[in-house]
Design an enzyme around this catalytic site. Structure first.
Site, PDB file in Angstrom:
ATOM      1  N   ASP A  67      14.337  -8.353 -17.571  1.00 37.61           N
ATOM      2  CA  ASP A  67      14.309  -9.705 -17.456  1.00 37.61           C
ATOM      3  C   ASP A  67      13.248 -10.767 -17.486  1.00 37.61           C
ATOM      4  O   ASP A  67      12.051 -10.154 -17.155  1.00 37.61           O
ATOM      5  CB  ASP A  67      15.854 -10.271 -17.076  1.00 37.61           C
ATOM      6  N   HIS A 138      25.521 -12.445 -11.134  1.00 33.85           N
ATOM      7  CA  HIS A 138      24.823 -12.560 -12.953  1.00 33.85           C
ATOM      8  C   HIS A 138      23.729 -10.821 -12.668  1.00 33.85           C
ATOM      9  O   HIS A 138      23.606 -10.512 -11.260  1.00 33.85           O
ATOM     10  CB  HIS A 138      24.253 -13.545 -13.053  1.00 33.85           C
ATOM     11  N   GLU A 143      24.552 -13.932 -17.515  1.00 31.76           N
ATOM     12  CA  GLU A 143      25.449 -14.630 -16.950  1.00 31.76           C
ATOM     13  C   GLU A 143      27.034 -14.861 -16.879  1.00 31.76           C
ATOM     14  O   GLU A 143      27.310 -14.557 -17.540  1.00 31.76           O
ATOM     15  CB  GLU A 143      25.372 -16.482 -16.892  1.00 31.76           C
TER      16      GLU A 143
HETATM   17  C1  GLP Z   1      17.648 -13.754 -10.525  1.00 31.08           C
HETATM   18  C2  GLP Z   1      16.922 -12.473 -11.856  1.00 31.08           C
HETATM   19  C3  GLP Z   1      18.035 -11.315 -11.119  1.00 31.08           C
HETATM   20  C4  GLP Z   1      18.203 -11.435  -9.553  1.00 31.08           C
HETATM   21  C5  GLP Z   1      18.903 -12.032  -9.335  1.00 31.08           C
HETATM   22  C6  GLP Z   1      18.886 -12.552  -7.876  1.00 31.08           C
HETATM   23  O1  GLP Z   1      17.960 -15.153 -10.864  1.00 31.08           O
HETATM   24  N1  GLP Z   1      17.116 -12.890 -13.010  1.00 31.08           N
HETATM   25  O2  GLP Z   1      17.244  -9.957 -11.694  1.00 31.08           O
HETATM   26  O3  GLP Z   1      18.405 -10.224  -9.357  1.00 31.08           O
HETATM   27  O4  GLP Z   1      18.644 -13.665  -9.387  1.00 31.08           O
HETATM   28  O5  GLP Z   1      17.834 -13.299  -6.831  1.00 31.08           O
HETATM   29  P1  GLP Z   1      17.389 -12.969  -5.523  1.00 31.08           P
HETATM   30  O6  GLP Z   1      17.239 -11.427  -5.337  1.00 31.08           O
HETATM   31  O7  GLP Z   1      16.094 -13.827  -5.329  1.00 31.08           O
HETATM   32  O8  GLP Z   1      18.160 -13.838  -4.558  1.00 31.08           O
END
Ligand code: GLP
Length: 250
Positions: A67, A138, A143
């Site tokens: 993404d 997600h 989402e």
């Molecule tokens: C983000 C990304 C995801 C990620 C998630 C968790 O928004 N789009 O790919 O897995 O949220 O993020 P984090 O690992 O910083 O908690």
């Protein structure tokens, strides 16, 4: 689903990096689906370290990222392209032309998304897909909603995601409200999925993913239908699994 519950973030990262390293060693020209966020940072640190020690080479690896924020330039320090360069690509021998991240500045999002899916298909799909998970369940930026979206698409970020990601930006208003995300089709098309999660704030998302009903309300739950998933979490993220009856290896 094979579940490893490691004692802390570092042990989780080492285990996850070992899964990816094993894939690269067995298949030097593998296609890796890559993720951003704080969850895989430690995993990338190990991969960089092992590459510097000549234990690993990304020379033939191709990568596609999950993404990207819509509207952020690749040089913006919160763009996912920037994250990948600074945490992995700039420190290993992967060829720049073999790395793909959705273009957050595309003038034609529909065509860009279709092209992204076509590229993944042309690679024969992903061999190993690395995933983090949001507090709301997600995966990528898929989402919670009424249905699973199969294709790469433009997403309106959930308010809770904007809240969670505000810590990386000067103010909450600076967090992009949209992103481009690989869809559930490409994620489920991967031959193997590696999900990493750490911290107590992920415990409900992990419980829903492993033991909850399969529902787009918790996008991670679709992974129950994938034949080859490895979940590596730390004790805090996995704290609700044993009581729910999940079989945990470590
Ligand atoms: C983000 C990304 C995801 C990620 C998630 C968790 O928004 N789009 O790919 O897995 O949220 O993020 P984090 O690992 O910083 O908690």
């Amino acid at each position: 689903m094979r579940i490893y519950c490691e004692k802390d973030y570092d042990a989780m990262s080492r285990r996850a990096a070992a899964v990816i390293a094993s894939e690269i060693i067995h298949r030097p020209d593998c296609v890796l689906g890559l993720a951003t966020g704080s969850s895989p940072e430690g995993t990338y640190r190990y991969l960089v370290e092992w590459t510097k020690q000549n234990l690993l080479s990304f020379r033939q690896v191709r990568s596609v990222n999950l993404d990207e924020y819509k509207g952020l330039e690749p040089t913006h320090d919160q763009s996912y392209r920037y994250f990948m360069q600074s945490h992995l690509f700039d420190h290993v021998d992967i060829l720049p032309e073999n790395t793909r991240v959705p273009d957050g500045l595309t003038a034609d999002p529909a065509a860009h998304c279709a092209g992204y899916d076509a590229y993944i298909r042309s690679l024969g799909y992903v061999d190993l897909q690395l995933l983090g998970i949001g507090r709301n369940g997600h995966i990528g930026f898929n989402e919670p909603g009424d249905c699973f979206v199969k294709e790469t698409h433009v997403v309106d970020l959930a308010e809770s995601t904007i809240d969670a990601n505000a810590r990386f930006f000067a103010t909450r208003d600076d967090v992009p409200k949209q992103a481009i995300s690989m869809g559930i089709g490409a994620i489920m098309g991967a031959k193997k999925v590696l999900l990493v999660a750490s911290g107590a704030e992920k415990a409900d998302a992990i419980l829903g993913t492993v033991c909850g009903p399969i529902s787009p309300r918790c996008p991670g739950s679709i992974l129950q239908l994938h034949p080859n998933v490895v979940l590596v979490c730390d004790e805090a993220a996995g704290s609700k699994l044993k009581a729910a009856g999940a079989a945990v290896c470590g």
